[in-house]
Write a protein that holds these residues in place. Structure first.
Motif, PDB file in Angstrom:
ATOM      1  N   CYS A 238       0.848  -1.215   0.000  1.00 55.04           N
ATOM      2  CA  CYS A 238       0.000   0.000   0.000  1.00 55.04           C
ATOM      3  C   CYS A 238       0.880   1.261   0.000  1.00 55.04           C
ATOM      4  O   CYS A 238       0.890   2.035   0.944  1.00 55.04           O
ATOM      5  CB  CYS A 238      -0.964  -0.001   1.190  1.00 55.04           C
ATOM      6  SG  CYS A 238      -0.211  -0.162   2.809  1.00 55.04           S
ATOM      7  N   PHE A 239       1.540   1.432  -1.113  1.00 56.92           N
ATOM      8  CA  PHE A 239       2.691   2.319  -1.125  1.00 56.92           C
ATOM      9  C   PHE A 239       2.392   3.769  -0.741  1.00 56.92           C
ATOM     10  O   PHE A 239       3.035   4.349   0.138  1.00 56.92           O
ATOM     11  CB  PHE A 239       3.356   2.251  -2.507  1.00 56.92           C
ATOM     12  CG  PHE A 239       4.649   3.000  -2.560  1.00 56.92           C
ATOM     13  CD1 PHE A 239       5.614   2.817  -1.579  1.00 56.92           C
ATOM     14  CD2 PHE A 239       4.915   3.899  -3.575  1.00 56.92           C
ATOM     15  CE1 PHE A 239       6.817   3.506  -1.603  1.00 56.92           C
ATOM     16  CE2 PHE A 239       6.106   4.590  -3.612  1.00 56.92           C
ATOM     17  CZ  PHE A 239       7.057   4.394  -2.625  1.00 56.92           C
ATOM     18  N   TYR A 240       1.418   4.375  -1.404  1.00 56.84           N
ATOM     19  CA  TYR A 240       1.164   5.789  -1.102  1.00 56.84           C
ATOM     20  C   TYR A 240       0.762   5.971   0.370  1.00 56.84           C
ATOM     21  O   TYR A 240       1.088   6.966   1.001  1.00 56.84           O
ATOM     22  CB  TYR A 240       0.053   6.349  -2.002  1.00 56.84           C
ATOM     23  CG  TYR A 240       0.424   6.523  -3.456  1.00 56.84           C
ATOM     24  CD1 TYR A 240       1.602   6.012  -3.981  1.00 56.84           C
ATOM     25  CD2 TYR A 240      -0.412   7.219  -4.324  1.00 56.84           C
ATOM     26  CE1 TYR A 240       1.929   6.169  -5.316  1.00 56.84           C
ATOM     27  CE2 TYR A 240      -0.090   7.389  -5.661  1.00 56.84           C
ATOM     28  CZ  TYR A 240       1.070   6.855  -6.148  1.00 56.84           C
ATOM     29  OH  TYR A 240       1.379   7.023  -7.475  1.00 56.84           O
TER      30      TYR A 240
ATOM     31  N   ASP B 222       6.526   1.644  -7.594  1.00 57.58           N
ATOM     32  CA  ASP B 222       6.777   0.900  -6.347  1.00 57.58           C
ATOM     33  C   ASP B 222       7.119  -0.575  -6.575  1.00 57.58           C
ATOM     34  O   ASP B 222       6.902  -1.394  -5.700  1.00 57.58           O
ATOM     35  CB  ASP B 222       5.566   1.019  -5.410  1.00 57.58           C
ATOM     36  CG  ASP B 222       4.408   0.142  -5.846  1.00 57.58           C
ATOM     37  OD1 ASP B 222       4.299  -0.134  -7.045  1.00 57.58           O
ATOM     38  OD2 ASP B 222       3.630  -0.284  -4.974  1.00 57.58           O
TER      39      ASP B 222
ATOM     40  N   ARG C 286      -8.343  -2.311   4.693  1.00 58.43           N
ATOM     41  CA  ARG C 286      -8.845  -3.422   3.863  1.00 58.43           C
ATOM     42  C   ARG C 286      -9.586  -4.434   4.727  1.00 58.43           C
ATOM     43  O   ARG C 286     -10.570  -5.022   4.298  1.00 58.43           O
ATOM     44  CB  ARG C 286      -7.680  -4.109   3.129  1.00 58.43           C
ATOM     45  CG  ARG C 286      -7.056  -3.218   2.051  1.00 58.43           C
ATOM     46  CD  ARG C 286      -5.966  -3.934   1.271  1.00 58.43           C
ATOM     47  NE  ARG C 286      -5.052  -2.964   0.676  1.00 58.43           N
ATOM     48  CZ  ARG C 286      -4.151  -3.234  -0.233  1.00 58.43           C
ATOM     49  NH1 ARG C 286      -3.995  -4.461  -0.693  1.00 58.43           N
ATOM     50  NH2 ARG C 286      -3.357  -2.291  -0.708  1.00 58.43           N
TER      51      ARG C 286
ATOM     52  N   VAL D 186      -1.172   5.019 -11.466  1.00 60.36           N
ATOM     53  CA  VAL D 186      -1.787   4.155 -12.430  1.00 60.36           C
ATOM     54  C   VAL D 186      -3.281   4.230 -12.378  1.00 60.36           C
ATOM     55  O   VAL D 186      -3.864   4.419 -11.342  1.00 60.36           O
ATOM     56  CB  VAL D 186      -1.362   2.725 -12.139  1.00 60.36           C
ATOM     57  CG1 VAL D 186      -1.949   1.811 -13.150  1.00 60.36           C
ATOM     58  CG2 VAL D 186       0.133   2.684 -12.183  1.00 60.36           C
TER      59      VAL D 186
ATOM     60  N   LYS E  72       0.740 -10.855   1.148  1.00 60.96           N
ATOM     61  CA  LYS E  72       0.997  -9.456   1.474  1.00 60.96           C
ATOM     62  C   LYS E  72       0.288  -9.122   2.768  1.00 60.96           C
ATOM     63  O   LYS E  72      -0.705  -9.763   3.085  1.00 60.96           O
ATOM     64  CB  LYS E  72       0.438  -8.566   0.348  1.00 60.96           C
ATOM     65  CG  LYS E  72       1.458  -8.307  -0.749  1.00 60.96           C
ATOM     66  CD  LYS E  72       0.893  -7.340  -1.770  1.00 60.96           C
ATOM     67  CE  LYS E  72       1.999  -6.582  -2.447  1.00 60.96           C
ATOM     68  NZ  LYS E  72       2.235  -5.255  -1.960  1.00 60.96           N
TER      69      LYS E  72
ATOM     70  N   TYR F  73      -3.676  -1.836   4.878  1.00 64.97           N
ATOM     71  CA  TYR F  73      -4.192  -3.182   5.152  1.00 64.97           C
ATOM     72  C   TYR F  73      -5.176  -3.177   6.314  1.00 64.97           C
ATOM     73  O   TYR F  73      -6.101  -3.980   6.344  1.00 64.97           O
ATOM     74  CB  TYR F  73      -3.022  -4.160   5.333  1.00 64.97           C
ATOM     75  CG  TYR F  73      -2.457  -4.523   3.969  1.00 64.97           C
ATOM     76  CD1 TYR F  73      -2.916  -5.640   3.290  1.00 64.97           C
ATOM     77  CD2 TYR F  73      -1.547  -3.697   3.326  1.00 64.97           C
ATOM     78  CE1 TYR F  73      -2.466  -5.941   2.010  1.00 64.97           C
ATOM     79  CE2 TYR F  73      -1.083  -3.984   2.059  1.00 64.97           C
ATOM     80  CZ  TYR F  73      -1.544  -5.115   1.399  1.00 64.97           C
ATOM     81  OH  TYR F  73      -1.111  -5.409   0.136  1.00 64.97           O
TER      82      TYR F  73
HETATM   83  P1  TTP Z   1      -0.130  -0.978  -6.232  1.00 62.47           P
HETATM   84  O1  TTP Z   1       1.217  -1.583  -6.067  1.00 62.47           O
HETATM   85  O2  TTP Z   1      -1.031  -1.540  -7.265  1.00 62.47           O
HETATM   86  O3  TTP Z   1      -0.937  -1.048  -4.894  1.00 62.47           O
HETATM   87  P2  TTP Z   1      -0.504  -0.655  -3.424  1.00 62.47           P
HETATM   88  O4  TTP Z   1       0.967  -0.526  -3.294  1.00 62.47           O
HETATM   89  O5  TTP Z   1      -1.294   0.524  -2.991  1.00 62.47           O
HETATM   90  O6  TTP Z   1      -1.043  -1.859  -2.608  1.00 62.47           O
HETATM   91  P3  TTP Z   1      -0.523  -3.364  -2.574  1.00 62.47           P
HETATM   92  O7  TTP Z   1       0.016  -3.585  -1.209  1.00 62.47           O
HETATM   93  O8  TTP Z   1      -1.736  -4.162  -2.848  1.00 62.47           O
HETATM   94  O9  TTP Z   1       0.525  -3.528  -3.640  1.00 62.47           O
HETATM   95  O10 TTP Z   1       0.032   0.563  -6.552  1.00 62.47           O
HETATM   96  C1  TTP Z   1       1.131   1.319  -6.055  1.00 62.47           C
HETATM   97  C2  TTP Z   1       0.665   2.741  -5.858  1.00 62.47           C
HETATM   98  O11 TTP Z   1       0.241   3.257  -7.092  1.00 62.47           O
HETATM   99  C3  TTP Z   1      -0.508   2.847  -4.940  1.00 62.47           C
HETATM  100  O12 TTP Z   1      -0.111   2.943  -3.586  1.00 62.47           O
HETATM  101  C4  TTP Z   1      -1.206   4.057  -5.436  1.00 62.47           C
HETATM  102  C5  TTP Z   1      -0.873   4.128  -6.894  1.00 62.47           C
HETATM  103  N1  TTP Z   1      -2.007   3.706  -7.733  1.00 62.47           N
HETATM  104  C6  TTP Z   1      -2.834   4.677  -8.294  1.00 62.47           C
HETATM  105  O13 TTP Z   1      -2.607   5.862  -8.115  1.00 62.47           O
HETATM  106  N2  TTP Z   1      -3.885   4.282  -9.041  1.00 62.47           N
HETATM  107  C7  TTP Z   1      -4.163   2.981  -9.273  1.00 62.47           C
HETATM  108  O14 TTP Z   1      -5.126   2.667  -9.960  1.00 62.47           O
HETATM  109  C8  TTP Z   1      -3.294   1.992  -8.700  1.00 62.47           C
HETATM  110  C9  TTP Z   1      -3.546   0.552  -8.945  1.00 62.47           C
HETATM  111  C10 TTP Z   1      -2.238   2.408  -7.947  1.00 62.47           C
END
Ligand code: TTP
Length: 676
Positions: free
Chosen positions: A21-23, A120, A60, A489, A226, A57
C-alpha cells in the motif's frame, strides 16, 4: 500433463519486490500518528470524498477497497483516515511518491541487476549473488536463520502453523539432496529477506516479494502473501501454481487475448493451456504468440531483468469524470497546458540529473460522444517529435489533440467555439514523453539551451503521427509491463491486461500519471495529421508528394549535400549507440555516431567545426528528398533557416567556415551553449 523443467542454459534467481500500500506508507511516514490506523490516500477530486488510490491493510480488513470513493470508505469504516494526494497545477503531484520509490530502488540496486518496473515495483536478478552464497555459505551451513527468512512461504511445501512452519522452511532450505535450482532459490530467499529488512530499516517501508526462476513467476508470487511477506516458487510448484491461475490474472492476458482464449479455446486457467500443442496455439494466434502461450503454460519466460533504475518515459495525465468531462477546446487547452508544464518540468530534471533526453511526445485521451451510436469509438492517440520547452510541448500537445479530435469526430463534427453543437466529451487527458535515451557527458550546455527554449515563443506543432494501437495478439508480446515505470496508475483491473490502449480513465476516476509502458505496442505510422496547418504528411512524403512541396531545389542539392537531421534524428541516431556511451566518453576512437553527438554538443572551435563538416559528409546521411516541411518546422528557427539555405544553392552556408562564434548558424552551433 506434467510440466517439464525448462531446458535453459542457466538457472536464474529473480525477485519481484512490491511495496505494500505504497502511497499510504509514504503518507504514514510523513504523519507517523497514522501508523496502524485504517488509512487511505484519496485523489484530488472532492466528488463523493475523492477516489481511493491506496488503501492500508487495516482499512482493507474493514472492507475498504480501492474502487470506493471516500464517502463509501467512511461508510464501510467510519474511523478511516483519508489523506489527500499532494496537489500541483490542479492535479495530483506524485513527486513525493516518486522519490520515496527511488529511495527503495537505491537500496535494492546494491544487490544485483535491478529493474525499476513502476513507481513501487522492482525486479532483481539475484543469480550471481545466490551463486556466491551457495559457494561460500550455503543455507545448511548457517548456524541460525533470520526470522524473516523462516517466515517465508515456499510454494508446494507442506506447511503447518506456527513454529513448526518455520522448522519446515528451515528443513526445506537446508536439504542437502536438493537440486541446484532449489538450492539457489533458498539463497535467493535469504538474500531477499535481508534486503527487505534493510529497506524497512532505512526507509520505514515494508514490502513483499516473490522469488522464483523467472520474472513472470516472481511477479505472480510477490502478490500472493501481502503485506510484508515473501514467497518462493520452486520449479516443482510451478505446475500447481499455474493450473489454478485464472487466465486473465496472467500478465498480458487480462485483455483481448485472454478473452479470446476463454471464448475461443475454452481456456479458464493458465494450466488449461497445457492441453494445446504449440502448433495449435500458433494456428490460432500466430507463431510468436502461440509459442509464448505454450511457454507460459509451462512457467517458461525468457524475459530478462533490465538493468534500469530510471523510468522509460514520463507522463502526466488527469481524468475528468462524470460532470467534469471537458466539452470545449479552450478547457482542453487549459488542461493540456497544465499537463505539458508538468511534463516539461520532469523532462528538464531528467535531463539535468540523468542526462537523458526524450524524443517522442504522445497525446492520449479518452472521450465519448453523447449523441451518436458510435459513442464507444476510441479517441485516437497521436504522437510527434518532442520539442523541449513547456510552451512548445503545450502547443504540440494541443495540435495533437485537435488532429485526434478531427479524426474522432469526423470532419463536420467540430465546432471550434465549443458551443452547444458539440457532442464530444473528454474524460481523460494525458501527455507522455518516450523514447528516452542517454546523452553523452558534457551536456550542461544543452540543458541550458533547453531551459532557454522553454520561454521562447515557438511555432506550431507539425508532423504529428497517428498512434495505431496494436491490438493483435502478437503485438501484445511486446508489452513488458502494463503498469510500470514511475507512474500513478489508472487501471487496477488492467494490471495484467494485454491491451495497449488508453488508460481506463472512466473506470478509475483518478488523477493519473500515465504509465509509460502502457503503450509499448504502439505501431507508430504516419498519417495526415494537421489539416489546419496544411502540413504535408509523412505518408505523402513517402509517396514523394512532399518533394513537390519542398520544390525542385532540393533535388538540385541532393548531389551536393547530404542534409541535416533534426535534433530528434540526432538523438535517434544516438539511441542506436547509447550502449556505447562509455566508449564515447572515454575513447577517442569511438563509433562515429556517438562521437559526433558528443562532439557536436561540446565543441566550439573551428577545428571541431571542420570535423563536423567531414562527418556531415560521411555520417549524417539524411536524404534531402525525405525532408518534409514538418521536419523543418520542428527545428529551431535558426536551424530552419540553415536547412532552407540548403535549398538555395547560392546561399548555402558553409559549416566548415563557421568559427563557432555564435554568429554562424550551424548544427554545431545549435548545440553550443546559449549566448546570452
Ligand atoms: P499498487 O502496487 O497496485 O498497490 P498498493 O501498493 O497501494 O497496494 P498493494 O500492497 O496491494 O501492492 O500501486 C502502487 C501505488 O500506485 C498505490 O499505492 C497508489 C498508486 N495507484 C494509483 O494511483 N492508481 C491505481 O489505480 C493503482 C492501482 C495504484
Amino acid at each position: 500433463m506434467p510440466v517439464a523443467r525448462p531446458e535453459t542454459s542457466e538457472t536464474r534467481v529473480i525477485a519481484h519486490v512490491d511495496m505494500d500500500c505504497f502511497y499510504v506508507q509514504v503518507e504514514q511516514r510523513k504523519q507517523p500518528e497514522l501508523r496502524g490506523l485504517p488509512t487511505a490516500v484519496v485523489q484530488y477530486n472532492e466528488w463523493q470524498g475523492g477516489g481511493l488510490i491506496a488503501v492500508s491493510y487495516e482499512a482493507r480488513k474493514c472492507g475498504v477497497k480501492r474502487s470506493m470513493r471516500g464517502d463509501e470508505a467512511k461508510f464501510a469504516c467510519p474511523e478511516i483516515q483519508l489523506v489527500q494526494v499532494p496537489v500541483a497545477r490542479g492535479k495530483a503531484d506524485l513527486n513525493l511518491y516518486r522519490s520515496a520509490g527511488s529511495e527503495v530502488v537505491s537500496i535494492l540496486a546494491q544487490s544485483g541487476k535491478c529493474e525499476r518496473a513502476s513507481i513501487d515495483e522492482v525486479y532483481l536478478d539475484l543469480t550471481d549473488a545466490a551463486e556466491r552464497m551457495l559457494a561460500d555459505a550455503p543455507p545448511e551451513s548457517l548456524e541460525s536463520m533470520d526470522e524473516e527468512v523462516l517466515k517465508s512461504h515456499i510454494l508446494g511445501m507442506s506447511r503447518e502453523d506456527g513454529d513448526d512452519c518455520k522448522e519446515s522452511v528451515r528443513d526445506w532450505m537446508c536439504r542437502r539432496d536438493a537440486d541446484h535450482g532449489d538450492k539457489l532459490l533458498s539463497c535467493g530467499i535469504i538474500i531477499v529477506a535481508e534486503l527487505r529488512k534493510q529497506v524497512l530499516k532505512e526507509t520505514e517501508f515494508t514490502c513483499s516479494a516473490g522469488i522464483a526462476h523467472n520474472k513472470m513467476l516472481a511477479k505472480l508470487a510477490s502478490g500472493m502473501n501481502k503485506p510484508a511477506q515473501q514467497t518462493g516458487v520452486p520449479y516443482s510448484a510451478v505446475q500447481e501454481l499455474l493450473s489454478s491461475l485464472p487466465i486473465k490474472k496472467m500478465k498480458q492476458l487480462g485483455g483481448k487475448l485472454g478473452t479470446s482464449l476463454q471464448n475461443d479455446l475454452g481456456v479458464d486457467t493458465v494450466g488449461d493451456l497445457l492441453q494445446f500443442s504449440e502448433t495449435k496455439l500458433q494456428e490460432h494466434y500466430g507463431i510468436n504468440t502461440g509459442t509464448w502461450l505454450w511457454n507460459i503454460a509451462r512457467g517458461i519466460s525468457g524475459e530478462e531483468v533490465q538493468g534500469r533504475l530510471l523510468p522509460k518515459s514520463h507522463g502526466s495525465g488527469k481524468t475528468f469524470p462524470g460532470p467534469r468531462a471537458l466539452k470545449s477546446l479552450s478547457t482542453v487547452q487549459h488542461w493540456l497546458n497544465q499537463l505539458s508544464e508538468e511534463l516539461s518540468e520532469r523532462l528538464s530534471s531528467d535531463l539535468e540529473q540523468n542526462k537523458r533526453i526524450a524524443s517522442t511526445l504522445t497525446l492520449h485521451a479518452s472521450a465519448f460522444r453523447s449523441r451518436d451510436s458510435d459513442s464507444h469509438k476510441k479517441f485516437p492517440s497521436k504522437s510527434c517529435p518532442l520539442r523541449y520547452g513547456a510552451i512548445k510541448i503545450q502547443e504540440d500537445a494541443f495540435n495533437l489533440f485537435q488532429a485526434a479530435l478531427r479524426e474522432y469526430i469526423g470532419p463536420f463534427g467540430i465546432n471550434p467555439q465549443g458551443n452547444k453543437k458539440e457532442t464530444w466529451r473528454i474524460t481523460g487527458l494525458s501527455v507522455s514523453a518516450s523514447k528516452i535515451v542517454d546523452i553523452p557527458s558534457g551536456t550542461s550546455s544543452i540543458t541550458r539551451y533547453f531551459q532557454s527554449q522553454s520561454t521562447a515563443p515557438s511555432h506550431s506543432a507539425d508532423g504529428c503521427v497517428q498512434e495505431h494501437v496494436a491490438m493483435t495478439p502478437s503485438a501484445s508480446e511486446g508489452c513488458s509491463e502494463q503498469r510500470s515505470t514511475e507512474t500513478e496508475v489508472a487501471m487496477p483491473e488492467e494490471d495484467t491486461s494485454v491491451t495497449c490502449t488508453l488508460p481506463n480513465f472512466e473506470n478509475s476516476y483518478k488523477d493519473i500519471d500515465l504509465v509509460s509502458e502502457k503503450f509499448p505496442c504502439q505501431d507508430v505510422v504516419s498519417c495526415p495529421s494537421n489539416e489546419a496547418t496544411d502540413i504535408p504528411t509523412q505518408s505523402e512524403s513517402n509517396k514523394g508528394t512532399q518533394a513537390k512541396r519542398i520544390g525542385q531545389k532540393i533535388n538540385n542539392l541532393k548531389e551536393k549535400n547530404r542534409g541535416i537531421p533534426s535534433i530528434v534524428d540526432i538523438f535517434k541516431n544516438y539511441s542506436a549507440t547509447a550502449s556505447s556511451k562509455q566508449e564515447t566518453q572515454e575513447d577517442s576512437t569511438v563509433s562515429s555516431t556517438s562521437k559526433r553527438v558528443n562532439f557536436s554538443i561540446s565543441s566550439h572551435n573551428s577545428e571541431v567545426n571542420q570535423e563536423v563538416e567531414e562527418r556531415r559528409e560521411t555520417d549524417w546521411g539524411y536524404k534531402l528528398d525525405e525532408i518534409d516541411q514538418s521536419v523543418l518546422d520542428e527545428l529551431p528557427v535558426e536551424i530552419q533557416r540553415e536547412v532552407r539555405s540548403f535549398m538555395r544553392p547560392n546561399k548555402r552556408f558553409n559549416v566548415g567556415k563557421s568559427k563557432g562564434d555564435g554568429s554562424a548558424s550551424s548544427i554545431a552551433h545549435y548545440f553550443q551553449p546559449l549566448k546570452r
